[in-house]
Design a protein around this motif. Structure first.
Motif, PDB file in Angstrom:
ATOM      1  N   PHE A  76       0.068 -35.696   7.206  1.00 35.97           N
ATOM      2  CA  PHE A  76      -0.926 -35.915   6.164  1.00 35.97           C
ATOM      3  C   PHE A  76      -1.939 -36.948   6.488  1.00 35.97           C
ATOM      4  CE2 PHE A  76       2.780 -38.564   5.159  1.00 35.97           C
ATOM      5  CZ  PHE A  76       1.945 -39.617   4.743  1.00 35.97           C
ATOM      6  N   CYS A  77      -1.373 -37.921   7.441  1.00 32.91           N
ATOM      7  CA  CYS A  77      -2.072 -39.009   7.607  1.00 32.91           C
ATOM      8  C   CYS A  77      -3.539 -38.710   8.460  1.00 32.91           C
ATOM      9  CB  CYS A  77      -1.395 -39.912   8.624  1.00 32.91           C
ATOM     10  SG  CYS A  77      -2.070 -41.406   9.015  1.00 32.91           S
ATOM     11  N   ASN A 134      -2.991 -50.351  10.127  1.00 30.71           N
ATOM     12  CA  ASN A 134      -2.195 -49.197   9.600  1.00 30.71           C
ATOM     13  C   ASN A 134      -0.715 -49.464   9.700  1.00 30.71           C
ATOM     14  OD1 ASN A 134      -4.901 -47.522  11.295  1.00 30.71           O
ATOM     15  ND2 ASN A 134      -4.351 -46.997   8.631  1.00 30.71           N
ATOM     16  N   LEU A 165      -4.757 -40.532  10.678  1.00 28.75           N
ATOM     17  CA  LEU A 165      -4.665 -40.935  12.155  1.00 28.75           C
ATOM     18  C   LEU A 165      -4.185 -39.717  12.800  1.00 28.75           C
ATOM     19  CD1 LEU A 165      -3.065 -44.453  11.784  1.00 28.75           C
ATOM     20  CD2 LEU A 165      -5.561 -43.819  11.872  1.00 28.75           C
ATOM     21  N   GLN A 204      10.655 -41.745  10.260  1.00 30.47           N
ATOM     22  CA  GLN A 204      11.082 -43.077  10.264  1.00 30.47           C
ATOM     23  C   GLN A 204      11.538 -43.658   8.968  1.00 30.47           C
ATOM     24  OE1 GLN A 204       8.071 -41.741  10.425  1.00 30.47           O
ATOM     25  NE2 GLN A 204       6.447 -42.965   9.810  1.00 30.47           N
ATOM     26  N   TYR A 221       3.459 -43.142  14.917  1.00 29.44           N
ATOM     27  CA  TYR A 221       3.973 -42.250  14.199  1.00 29.44           C
ATOM     28  C   TYR A 221       2.735 -41.090  14.119  1.00 29.44           C
ATOM     29  CZ  TYR A 221       8.006 -45.412  13.882  1.00 29.44           C
ATOM     30  OH  TYR A 221       8.941 -46.029  14.012  1.00 29.44           O
ATOM     31  N   THR A 222       3.462 -39.778  13.511  1.00 27.87           N
ATOM     32  CA  THR A 222       2.586 -38.677  13.464  1.00 27.87           C
ATOM     33  C   THR A 222       2.697 -37.954  11.953  1.00 27.87           C
ATOM     34  OG1 THR A 222       4.114 -37.406  14.532  1.00 27.87           O
ATOM     35  CG2 THR A 222       2.279 -38.468  15.709  1.00 27.87           C
ATOM     36  N   CYS A 223       2.716 -38.970  10.934  1.00 26.08           N
ATOM     37  CA  CYS A 223       2.929 -38.212   9.599  1.00 26.08           C
ATOM     38  C   CYS A 223       1.935 -37.168   9.565  1.00 26.08           C
ATOM     39  CB  CYS A 223       2.802 -39.057   8.594  1.00 26.08           C
ATOM     40  SG  CYS A 223       4.082 -40.485   8.850  1.00 26.08           S
ATOM     41  N   LYS A 255       7.834 -37.319   8.381  1.00 26.75           N
ATOM     42  CA  LYS A 255       7.947 -38.996   8.082  1.00 26.75           C
ATOM     43  C   LYS A 255       9.496 -39.243   8.535  1.00 26.75           C
ATOM     44  CE  LYS A 255       5.784 -42.612   6.384  1.00 26.75           C
ATOM     45  NZ  LYS A 255       4.557 -42.940   5.805  1.00 26.75           N
ATOM     46  N   CYS A 298      -1.295 -46.091  15.360  1.00 27.94           N
ATOM     47  CA  CYS A 298      -0.128 -45.902  14.821  1.00 27.94           C
ATOM     48  C   CYS A 298       0.829 -45.023  15.812  1.00 27.94           C
ATOM     49  CB  CYS A 298       0.307 -45.505  13.040  1.00 27.94           C
ATOM     50  SG  CYS A 298       1.793 -45.466  12.763  1.00 27.94           S
ATOM     51  N   SER A 343       5.071 -49.958   8.701  1.00 26.70           N
ATOM     52  CA  SER A 343       5.893 -48.539   8.466  1.00 26.70           C
ATOM     53  C   SER A 343       7.246 -49.288   8.191  1.00 26.70           C
ATOM     54  CB  SER A 343       5.864 -47.809   9.572  1.00 26.70           C
ATOM     55  OG  SER A 343       6.365 -48.257  10.882  1.00 26.70           O
TER      56      SER A 343
HETATM   57  S1  SF4 Z   1       1.187 -42.349   7.251  1.00 25.35           S
HETATM   58 FE1  SF4 Z   1       1.510 -44.455   8.257  1.00 25.35          FE
HETATM   59  S2  SF4 Z   1       3.540 -44.310   9.539  1.00 25.35           S
HETATM   60 FE2  SF4 Z   1       2.594 -42.226   9.159  1.00 25.35          FE
HETATM   61  S3  SF4 Z   1       1.262 -42.067  11.028  1.00 25.35           S
HETATM   62 FE3  SF4 Z   1      -0.210 -42.905   9.100  1.00 25.35          FE
HETATM   63  S4  SF4 Z   1      -0.075 -44.989   9.454  1.00 25.35           S
HETATM   64 FE4  SF4 Z   1       1.522 -44.125  10.858  1.00 25.35          FE
END
Ligand code: SF4
Length: 456
Positions: free
Chosen positions: A177-178, A218, A180, A287, A173-175, A285, A171, A247
């Motif tokens: 808590f995620c 994701n 990823l 976006q 994005y860089t939330c 977050k 993904c 997203s």
């Molecule tokens: S929470 Fe969703 S939008 Fe945010 S980084 Fe993870 S996969 Fe991407």
């Protein structure tokens, strides 16, 4: 002599034998069937999802492959210990073993680090030859070409939608808590023909189970051009229903939303996480825009696409006033279903690092990191505010009265043009999905294991 047997177990329990919970989710996780699909035919393969049935330690399998999420890691160590005592060879892989291999390695005969596709055949061959190595390290972010279709034929009949796969990984994005964000990997897309092959490798399933599918990306919309081409191809399959994840910002793109509808998308998971702008900013977050939630969700309703929405409590900018108004604000935005959880500081994420550096993590028992326990001190609300809000929101949102009201609004919100037969069929089908999902979430929310000090 027959072939040796490999049993793949996707773990789910986290609170010990006395607090088991079988989730009866409509669709299985992808990991087990994906690994089964990669396994060469030199072994017989069995699959067990602990989400729907208990582990059978009397299995005659020679080898056990464990797949698990973070919160199941302590359970995985217990399971591995029992199987190893019985003389089985136990291998583990997945995101947690890949992130914390040094913690996992002592508990297993072997650990696969990274994405399994490039190394799994070697692991199985070595296992059969008795030459298993302690660690197999896959190359970083390998290409996603030529991944064999998942083994849907091995999925337990409890699952209503066994056809699940993914088109992309990663993904942009860089939330904070995620998961990823622990190790950033490039966004990658699978060849469209491979995804279509997965969605049609279903001949061993009953007819009605071939007509529904889930894409577990994701963020399916990470490369919008690719996603649109894929959706055009999926439309040709004439599925009854497709589930997707992407997203929130993708909803600005009308062509993407139209193509979802043409591909028979009936449900989509979108991580809203919060209806508070400050709380969204606190987890990066950016976006998501709260002011746009209602309008953009309307686009989905008009195309008869259900929204399944992730919402987190205990974010750093949550306040008692925010919780007070949340049921009414949710009602305005009108998501079809919600997945409410308490924020999890997953080890390795920026969210965890910040909370840890501020000395706010008071519970380090990983088995509590599933979204039903509070493991850190929130900034602007008390633990009791969080538990009370959790119960109240679930109680109000999933009351029968509100489930029926939302269904009615959803049915009335459709603005497409169908012939009468198609309209009746789609209405019945989407209603089936809606009630199935709502009842699953309602029961799941009721049965969640609340922390001891919840006093309401
Ligand atoms: S929470 Fe969703 S939008 Fe945010 S980084 Fe993870 S996969 Fe991407």
């Amino acid at each position: 002599m027959g072939k040796p047997k490999l049993q793949i177990i996707v773990l789910f329990q986290n609170l010990g034998d006395k607090q088991t919970y079988y989730a009866r989710d409509p669709a299985p996780p992808l990991s087990g069937i994906l690994i089964a699909g990669l396994t060469p035919p030199i072994v017989e393969v069995e699959l067990l999802h602990e989400m729907v049935r208990p582990i059978d330690y009397n299995t005659d399998a020679d080898f056990i492959a464990l797949s698990f999420m973070d919160f199941c890691a302590p359970h995985a160590y217990e399971v591995a210990k029992k199987f190893r005592k019985l003389g089985k060879i136990v291998v583990a892989g997945g995101k947690y073993p890949s992130t914390f291999p040094n913690e996992v390695i002592p508990h297993m005969d072997s650990v696969v680090i990274g994405e399994a596709e490039p190394v799994w055949v070697q692991v199985v061959e070595d296992m059969v030859k008795g030459k298993l190595k302690k660690v197999y390290k896959a190359p970083f972010a390998p290409p996603l070409d030529n991944i064999p279709p998942p083994r849907y034929d091995l999925v337990e009949p409890d699952y209503a939608v066994p056809v699940v796969t993914e088109a992309t990984r990663g993904c942009k994005y860089t939330c904070s808590f995620c998961q990823l964000t622990i190790q950033s990997v490039p966004y990658r897309c699978r060849p469209i023909e491979d995804v279509i092959q997965d969605l049609t490798a279903t001949s061993q399933l009953p007819f009605h189970k071939r007509k529904m599918a889930m894409l577990y990306d994701n963020n399916l919309g990470g490369d919008r051009g690719y996603a649109k081409e894929l959706l055009k191809e999926i439309a040709k399959l004439k599925l009854w229903g497709l589930g997707t994840q992407f997203s929130f910002d993708c909803l600005h793109d009308d062509e993407f939303v139209d193509l979802l509808s043409k591909a028979s998308c009936g449900m989509t998971f979108i991580g809203l996480e919060s209806l508070s702008e400050p709380s969204l900013l606190s987890v990066h977050k950016r976006q998501n825009r709260v002011a746009e939630y209602q309008e953009l969700f309307e686009k989905l309703k008009q195309r008869r696409i259900l929204t399944f929405t992730g919402l987190m409590l205990a974010l750093d900018e949550d306040t008692p006033a925010y919780y007070q108004n949340l049921p009414a604000n949710l009602n305005k935005i009108d998501p079809s279903t919600i997945l409410l959880s308490i924020a999890i500081p997953i080890p390795g994420t920026p969210f965890h690092k910040t909370a840890e550096s501020e000395g706010r993590i008071f519970d380090k028992d990983l088995s509590h990191y599933e979204g039903d326990h509070l493991v850190f001190t929130p900034k602007r609300v008390s633990p009791n505010d969080v538990f009370k809000a959790f119960r109240k929101i679930n109680r109000i949102f999933y009351s029968w009265k509100n489930i029926l009201k939302r269904w009615w609004r959803f049915i009335l919100g459709y603005s497409g043009e169908d012939d009468i037969l198609n309209l009746v069929f789609r209405t019945l089908f989407i209603s089936y999905i809606y009630f199935k999902l709502s009842i699953f979430q309602r029961d799941h929310a009721k049965q969640k294991v609340y922390p001891r000090f919840d006093s309401d």
